[in-house]
Scaffold this motif. Structure first.
Motif, PDB file in Angstrom:
ATOM      1  N   UNK A  87       0.844  -1.189   0.000  1.00 57.18           N
ATOM      2  CA  UNK A  87       0.000   0.000   0.000  1.00 57.18           C
ATOM      3  C   UNK A  87       0.882   1.242   0.000  1.00 57.18           C
ATOM      4  N   UNK A  88       0.256   2.405   0.083  1.00 60.21           N
ATOM      5  CA  UNK A  88       0.979   3.665  -0.027  1.00 60.21           C
ATOM      6  C   UNK A  88       1.793   3.968   1.231  1.00 60.21           C
ATOM      7  N   UNK A  89       3.043   4.310   1.036  1.00 55.46           N
ATOM      8  CA  UNK A  89       3.871   4.783   2.130  1.00 55.46           C
ATOM      9  C   UNK A  89       3.712   6.291   2.288  1.00 55.46           C
ATOM     10  N   UNK A  90       3.579   6.966   1.158  1.00 55.64           N
ATOM     11  CA  UNK A  90       3.365   8.408   1.142  1.00 55.64           C
ATOM     12  C   UNK A  90       1.982   8.672   0.556  1.00 55.64           C
ATOM     13  N   UNK A  91       1.733   9.869   0.112  1.00 59.75           N
ATOM     14  CA  UNK A  91       0.421  10.178  -0.450  1.00 59.75           C
ATOM     15  C   UNK A  91       0.186   9.400  -1.745  1.00 59.75           C
ATOM     16  N   UNK A  92      -1.031   8.890  -1.956  1.00 58.94           N
ATOM     17  CA  UNK A  92      -1.339   8.221  -3.226  1.00 58.94           C
ATOM     18  C   UNK A  92      -1.602   9.215  -4.351  1.00 58.94           C
ATOM     19  N   UNK A  93      -1.584  10.515  -4.034  1.00 56.06           N
ATOM     20  CA  UNK A  93      -1.911  11.555  -5.014  1.00 56.06           C
ATOM     21  C   UNK A  93      -0.683  12.351  -5.430  1.00 56.06           C
ATOM     22  N   UNK A  94      -0.723  12.859  -6.654  1.00 55.14           N
ATOM     23  CA  UNK A  94       0.226  13.883  -7.080  1.00 55.14           C
ATOM     24  C   UNK A  94      -0.467  14.772  -8.106  1.00 55.14           C
TER      25      UNK A  94
END
Length: 257
Positions: A87-94
């Motif tokens: 899963x995401x370690x940081x934000x899943x968005x950019x």
């Protein structure tokens, strides 16, 4: 901007990047969304919220002016986000070109999110027999999935946790065969390259990117893998050698050639 929970019922407060200037309040039913792990602004009145602990759909499109959720999506099992490394370690968005992008961490697929509740596929990378499929995963302990990521999971391309793009390239980093790999897509012709290290024999972590360079915020402990000191000029080598273990993170700039 950042989001902070406060003691008032049913809501979060949004501040500017400095954390000093209050912008607005997002109110919602805490029985429906009890925590927000990541969020991003879609428009002045619309936010996309990501709640890994939410039952059912993990992504909620919220309208601040109407004070309600207008859409939801992404119904994946909760254990995937809390018990596995897929899963995401940081934000899943950019953001790119003022457009919100969402990256699916376990297989690297990229989607464009609109303000009305849509997720449109943008990039889909085919690794053939090494594509990672989560349909066979079931709820197990964290310890189980630590072992899984070093055995069964290591056979496949997964854990896409860093990603950025500009007008020429899309770049991501992922795990495969117990090693870190880079993925670079040339947007002009659609060609894709995957490799372990840059030609300079170092790794990069795409957390920021513009039209001329990629930037990585490396801790002193990460410098040895982020920079190859053998290729540095005398002046740059002095800076490299002067970094102490307790120093702040170092900004590294990788210029596109």
């Amino acid at each position: 901007m950042f989001l902070s929970f406060n003691n008032k019922p049913r809501g979060y407060s949004v501040y500017d990047p400095s954390g000093c200037t209050f912008k607005k309040r997002i109110s919602f039913d805490k029985k429906d969304i009890n925590v927000v792990h990541n969020f991003i602004e879609l428009s002045p009145d619309r936010y996309l919220l990501f709640s890994a602990a939410r039952k059912g759909n993990k992504m909620v499109w919220y309208d601040v002016a109407e004070d309600r959720a207008v859409a939801e999506d992404y119904n994946l099992p909760e254990f995937l986000f809390f018990n596995t490394p897929y899963s995401h370690t940081f934000s899943p968005f950019y953001m790119f070109n003022d457009t919100v992008h969402f990256v699916q961490a376990y297989n690297g697929e990229v989607y464009v999110a609109d303000k009305d509740g849509g997720l449109k596929p943008k990039y889909d990378f085919d690794f053939g027999e090494y594509n990672f499929d989560i349909s066979t995963l079931k709820e197990e302990s964290v310890e189980y999935y630590v072992r899984h990521s070093h055995s069964i999971g290591a056979r496949y391309a997964n854990r896409f946790i860093a990603y950025r793009e500009n007008s020429r390239y899309y770049i991501s980093r992922f795990a495969f065969r117990r090693s870190l790999y880079h993925l670079v897509m040339n947007k002009r012709d659609g060609s894709v390259m995957t490799f372990q290290r840059l030609k300079e024999k170092c790794l990069c972590f795409p957390v920021c990117m513009d039209e001329t360079a990629l930037y990585f915020f490396a801790s002193p402990q990460e410098l040895q893998v982020a920079i190859n000191p053998e290729i540095l000029s005398d002046e740059e080598r002095k800076k490299f050698d002067s970094v102490l273990p307790d120093d702040n993170p170092v900004v590294i700039k990788y210029t596109f050639k």
